[in-house]
Design an enzyme around this catalytic site. Structure first.
Site, PDB file in Angstrom:
ATOM      1  CG  HIS A 283      -2.032   0.899   1.282  1.00 31.18           C
ATOM      2  ND1 HIS A 283      -2.446   1.634   0.214  1.00 31.18           N
ATOM      3  CD2 HIS A 283      -2.827   1.287   2.332  1.00 31.18           C
ATOM      4  CE1 HIS A 283      -3.446   2.429   0.570  1.00 31.18           C
ATOM      5  NE2 HIS A 283      -3.692   2.247   1.854  1.00 31.18           N
ATOM      6  CG  HIS A 322      -4.004   0.704  -8.169  1.00 36.25           C
ATOM      7  ND1 HIS A 322      -5.345   0.624  -7.879  1.00 36.25           N
ATOM      8  CD2 HIS A 322      -3.469   1.584  -7.301  1.00 36.25           C
ATOM      9  CE1 HIS A 322      -5.602   1.442  -6.874  1.00 36.25           C
ATOM     10  NE2 HIS A 322      -4.494   2.026  -6.491  1.00 36.25           N
ATOM     11  CG  ASP A 378       3.209   5.335  -3.802  1.00 36.53           C
ATOM     12  OD1 ASP A 378       3.292   6.560  -3.606  1.00 36.53           O
ATOM     13  OD2 ASP A 378       2.463   4.589  -3.166  1.00 36.53           O
TER      14      ASP A 378
END
Ligand code: ACO
Length: 444
Positions: A283, A322, A378
């Site tokens: 995460h 994702h 990210d």
């Protein structure tokens, strides 16, 4: 309702917008009402083999086929790469808004007027201070503790300063705690940063004349009263990153805040649970993991070999993939542009070249294409933080500071719902049947 399968039942199901289910074990037919393309899990419970059975349930360990709420905070279309906060596309917000305005939007549902913005800023400023309890807590923690663990502990402990936070069913009280948490999270995060980096935690004070993000940077970087010189482009990039991370529907940490908050615990404990969830490498911890991964790839030439190792199942290409986006993460697109701007200020960086080479190889590679794995939020964010001089261990803390707005919006929305019940999933028990206790001497 159940009956034998026949054409009349099917016609009724079609007419009523129901799902017709035939139980192959009994031959009975059920019509389950459909609302918004979902059936209610409780409607499955009527499907039984015999009276007295518990009834049918849905097995969904990762909850990716389960809807748990109606929400108006955020819209995501993962196949088309769309992310809107309260209807506003994320790229427009990143380009034109700032974090405080976006926090207001996420929490209140509308962009603020000039007067509403000023009042919100004044409320936040009035709560922005360094609580004595937080200074003592951080001084007691070892600098070796991960900053996300520090933040998790600090958020939970902060609840001790506000006994009124326990009254979570009162909307105006919830609003008061939301303002406090928005004001104090960057302060507490900055104390963790300072502790980790050997800077004093007792002497630092907020500077009310700075922006929300400017003050956060000041509280982390100020050294003994010497004002930290933060390049304007860095403050802008940090603020845009906070906007991009402010909200993201029912991700792992938001699910944690809802599940824990459903027990009616105070919001400080609920967001501490969310913070712990965010820390995980699958995460929010991915931004740290991406940088650590890039450190293992010495040059662009090493990229094909590294990518091959990500396809064997031994490791993952961090910052890729994702649960919801099966297309380019719209935040990654904005972040990539942001990274280019920051690198214009700091100069070339071999890690950026490696990241670009990784991305361009992966998005053409059959393994990643077949699995619809694209860069996520990210993949580039850590590179920007690193270019600004931050070490990877603090990256996820920045994510937590940003996501506080989203966590609190969902927590508030959930508690505003009079039908809210404690979250309590079920299991299929596969352990021993009942057996009797044996004293230790009699055990084999
Ligand atoms: N690198 C290599 N292979 C991957 C990756 C990856 N990053 N992500 C998924 N896969 C593969 C899996 O091995 C699996 O392959 P298989 O079908 O051959 O078994 C397939 O793709 C599907 O993967 P799942 O694990 O089922 O995907 P899931 O939706 O459960 O996981 C997750 C999503 C956790 C984000 C995953 O893609 C991942 O681990 N990515 C790397 C970590 C990361 O960047 N996390 C940040 C997510 S964004 C955020 O939380 C802010």
């Amino acid at each position: 309702m159940s009956s034998s399968p026949n054409a009349a039942a099917l016609a009724t199901a079609q007419q009523q917008g129901a799902l017709q289910v035939v139980d192959g074990r009994t031959g009975r037919v059920y019509q389950l009402p459909i609302t918004d393309d979902t059936i209610a899990a409780k409607d499955l419970r009527q499907i039984k083999v015999k009276d007295g059975d518990f009834g049918m349930m849905c097995f969904d360990p990762a909850l990716d086929g389960t809807v748990v709420t109606r929400s108006s905070v955020c819209f995501i279309d993962g196949d088309r790469g769309i992310l809107n906060y309260r209807g506003y596309p994320i790229d427009q917000l990143a380009d034109h808004s700032d974090y405080l305005e976006v926090a207001y939007l996420v929490l209140h549902g509308e962009l603020p007027s000039v007067a509403q913005r000023a009042a919100f800023e004044a409320e936040i400023r009035a709560e922005t201070r360094v609580p004595e309890s937080m200074v003592r807590l951080h001084e007691a923690m070892s600098p070796e503790v991960h900053p996300m663990s520090m933040l998790t502990a600090a958020l939970a402990a902060l609840g001790g300063d506000f006994p009124d936070a326990a009254i979570v069913q009162d909307a105006s009280n919830r609003r008061r705690q939301i303002v406090r948490l928005l004001a104090l999270t960057p302060v507490v995060a900055a104390l963790g940063y300072r502790r980790r980096n050997g800077l004093d935690v007792a002497g630092i004070l907020p500077r009310p004349e700075l922006s929300y993000t400017g003050n956060f940077l000041h509280m982390m970087l100020d050294q003994g009263g010497r004002e930290a010189q933060v390049h304007r482009a860095f403050e802008r990039a940090m603020d845009a990153l906070l906007v991009l991370h402010a909200e993201h529907e029912l991700n792992c940490s938001t699910n944690a805040v809802r599940a824990v908050g459903s027990s009616l615990v105070n919001p400080y404990s609920a967001v501490a649970a969310a913070c712990a969830a965010l820390h995980g490498p699958l995460h929010g911890g991915a931004n740290q993991a991406v940088l650590e991964m890039l450190e293992q790839i010495p040059s662009v030439e090493a990229v094909p070999g590294f990518l091959a190792s990500c396809k064997t199942g031994d490791r993952r290409l961090m910052g890729f993939g994702h649960r919801v986006y099966k297309n380019y993460d719209p935040r990654a697109r904005v972040i990539k542009e942001l990274a280019e701007k920051v690198f214009e200020v700091v100069g070339a960086n071999p890690k950026l070249d490696v990241a670009r080479a990784l991305e361009s190889a992966a998005v053409r590679d059959a393994y990643f294409l077949e699995r619809k794995l694209y860069p996520n939020v990210d993949f580039y964010s850590g590179l920007i933080y690193s270019a600004m001089g931050f070490l990877p261990r603090i990256f996820t803390v920045f994510f937590a500071v940003a996501r506080m707005a989203g966590w609190l919006a969902h927590w508030d929305e959930m508690l505003d719902d009079p039908k809210n019940r404690i979250v309590r999933p079920r299991q299929i028990y596969v352990g021993h049947a009942r057996r009797d206790y044996l004293p230790v001497a009699q055990r084999a």
